[in-house]
Enzyme design. Structure first.
Site, PDB file in Angstrom:
ATOM      1  N   GLY A  14       6.983 111.642  50.840  1.00 32.78           N
ATOM      2  CA  GLY A  14       6.454 112.998  50.727  1.00 32.78           C
ATOM      3  C   GLY A  14       7.388 114.040  51.292  1.00 32.78           C
ATOM      4  O   GLY A  14       7.003 114.858  52.129  1.00 32.78           O
ATOM      5  N   SER A  15       8.638 114.042  50.801  1.00 36.52           N
ATOM      6  CA  SER A  15       9.663 114.889  51.435  1.00 36.52           C
ATOM      7  C   SER A  15      10.260 115.950  50.522  1.00 36.52           C
ATOM      8  O   SER A  15      11.391 116.379  50.729  1.00 36.52           O
ATOM      9  CB  SER A  15      10.775 114.009  52.000  1.00 36.52           C
ATOM     10  OG  SER A  15      11.164 112.998  51.089  1.00 36.52           O
ATOM     11  N   SER A 141      -1.618 113.819  62.957  1.00 37.37           N
ATOM     12  CA  SER A 141      -2.099 115.178  63.188  1.00 37.37           C
ATOM     13  C   SER A 141      -3.020 115.208  64.386  1.00 37.37           C
ATOM     14  O   SER A 141      -3.654 114.195  64.727  1.00 37.37           O
ATOM     15  CB  SER A 141      -2.844 115.668  61.945  1.00 37.37           C
ATOM     16  OG  SER A 141      -3.593 116.833  62.205  1.00 37.37           O
ATOM     17  N   TYR A 154     -10.150 113.390  56.241  1.00 38.93           N
ATOM     18  CA  TYR A 154      -8.726 113.530  56.565  1.00 38.93           C
ATOM     19  C   TYR A 154      -8.444 113.034  57.985  1.00 38.93           C
ATOM     20  O   TYR A 154      -7.517 112.260  58.211  1.00 38.93           O
ATOM     21  CB  TYR A 154      -8.322 114.997  56.425  1.00 38.93           C
ATOM     22  CG  TYR A 154      -6.936 115.323  56.932  1.00 38.93           C
ATOM     23  CD1 TYR A 154      -5.808 114.962  56.198  1.00 38.93           C
ATOM     24  CD2 TYR A 154      -6.750 116.009  58.136  1.00 38.93           C
ATOM     25  CE1 TYR A 154      -4.527 115.266  56.657  1.00 38.93           C
ATOM     26  CE2 TYR A 154      -5.479 116.320  58.598  1.00 38.93           C
ATOM     27  CZ  TYR A 154      -4.381 115.948  57.859  1.00 38.93           C
ATOM     28  OH  TYR A 154      -3.117 116.250  58.311  1.00 38.93           O
TER      29      TYR A 154
END
Length: 263
Positions: A14-15, A141, A154
């Protein structure tokens, strides 16, 4: 400071934007060979070309794969060979009431946010253990610790990422392989920017004012009193990728500007 990363090889899921892209740029600055990844082939190739323009001496490869599609994941795993550094960054998020999240949604979030890191780690960790050096870094996160009521689906996945990483670290004894998790705070990533711009347009507000309003509502205690830049999270990731961080293993490190009220 020389982070001793020249000649290392990294894969970052995911870059093509946001934190993942910021990590790719930081590693390229340190002389790392970087493999980027995005969902769409055309965009992934475009980002690769832009990176090559910015880092003409850099070694950059690109593999497009959508982690929600089994065939894409199988293709990706076949393409990714031995690396020194794995950054498990890919993830999806969405604000939604708990009762509105279907079983299919739960499975989709787990598939993309958690199984992506499990599959990549399962493929690449053995090579690291064999040569007794490597880095696996998960981008989690603060929501994985203080789970938001409007993003339970999430937050659950971010908690799971940290749990998997902590367990994997137990497999690295007597090596210089480390597995760590970065707990990012409210970052102004591309996804967040898009949502804020949409809300600002609907409410006919200035984007800057909307950024402030959203932050004050969601994270009023943030010490920076602004969103965290993706590059500021990438700085810690780059250090963790370095040989200098060898004594940090099995840890969850915060880049949250005081959002988490824990010691």
């Amino acid at each position: 400071m020389d982070l001793q990363l020249k000649g290392k090889r990294a894969f970052i899921s995911g870059s093509t934007q946001g934190i993942g892209l910021a990590v790719a740029k930081q590693l390229l600055r340190e002389g790392v060979t970087v493999i980027i990844n995005g969902r769409y082939a055309e965009k992934t190739q475009q980002v690769k070309e832009k990176l090559q323009e910015e880092f003409p001496e850099g070694s950059i490869a690109a593999i497009a794969a959508d982690f929600s599609k089994k065939e894409d994941v199988e293709y990706l795993l076949a393409q990714v060979q031995e690396v020194d550094i794995l950054v498990n960054n890919v993830g999806i998020f969405e604000v939604r009431d708990f009762e509105a999240v279907t079983d299919e949604d739960w499975y989709r979030y787990f598939e993309v946010n958690v199984m992506s890191s499990i599959r990549l780690s399962r493929k690449l960790l053995p090579g690291m253990l064999n040569k007794k050096w490597g880095r696996i870094i998960g981008i989690s996160s603060e929501s994985g610790v203080n789970v938001p009521g409007n993003m339970i689906h999430y937050g659950m996945t971010k908690s799971a990422m940290a749990a998997v990483a902590n367990g994997l670290s137990k497999l690295t004894k007597a090596t210089e392989v480390t597995v760590n998790t970065v707990l990012g705070g409210p970052a102004y990533s591309d996804g967040v920017a898009t949502v804020i711009e949409q809300i600002a347009a609907m409410q006919q507000m200035n984007v800057g004012e909307m950024k402030t309003a959203v932050l004050q509502q969601s994270s009023p205690e943030i010490l920076l009193q602004r969103f965290i830049a993706p590059e500021e999270i990438a700085n810690l990731v780059t250090y963790l990728a370095s040989p200098l961080s060898v004594a940090t293993n099995g840890a969850s490190l915060r880049v949250d500007s005081g959002v988490l009220r824990i010691v």
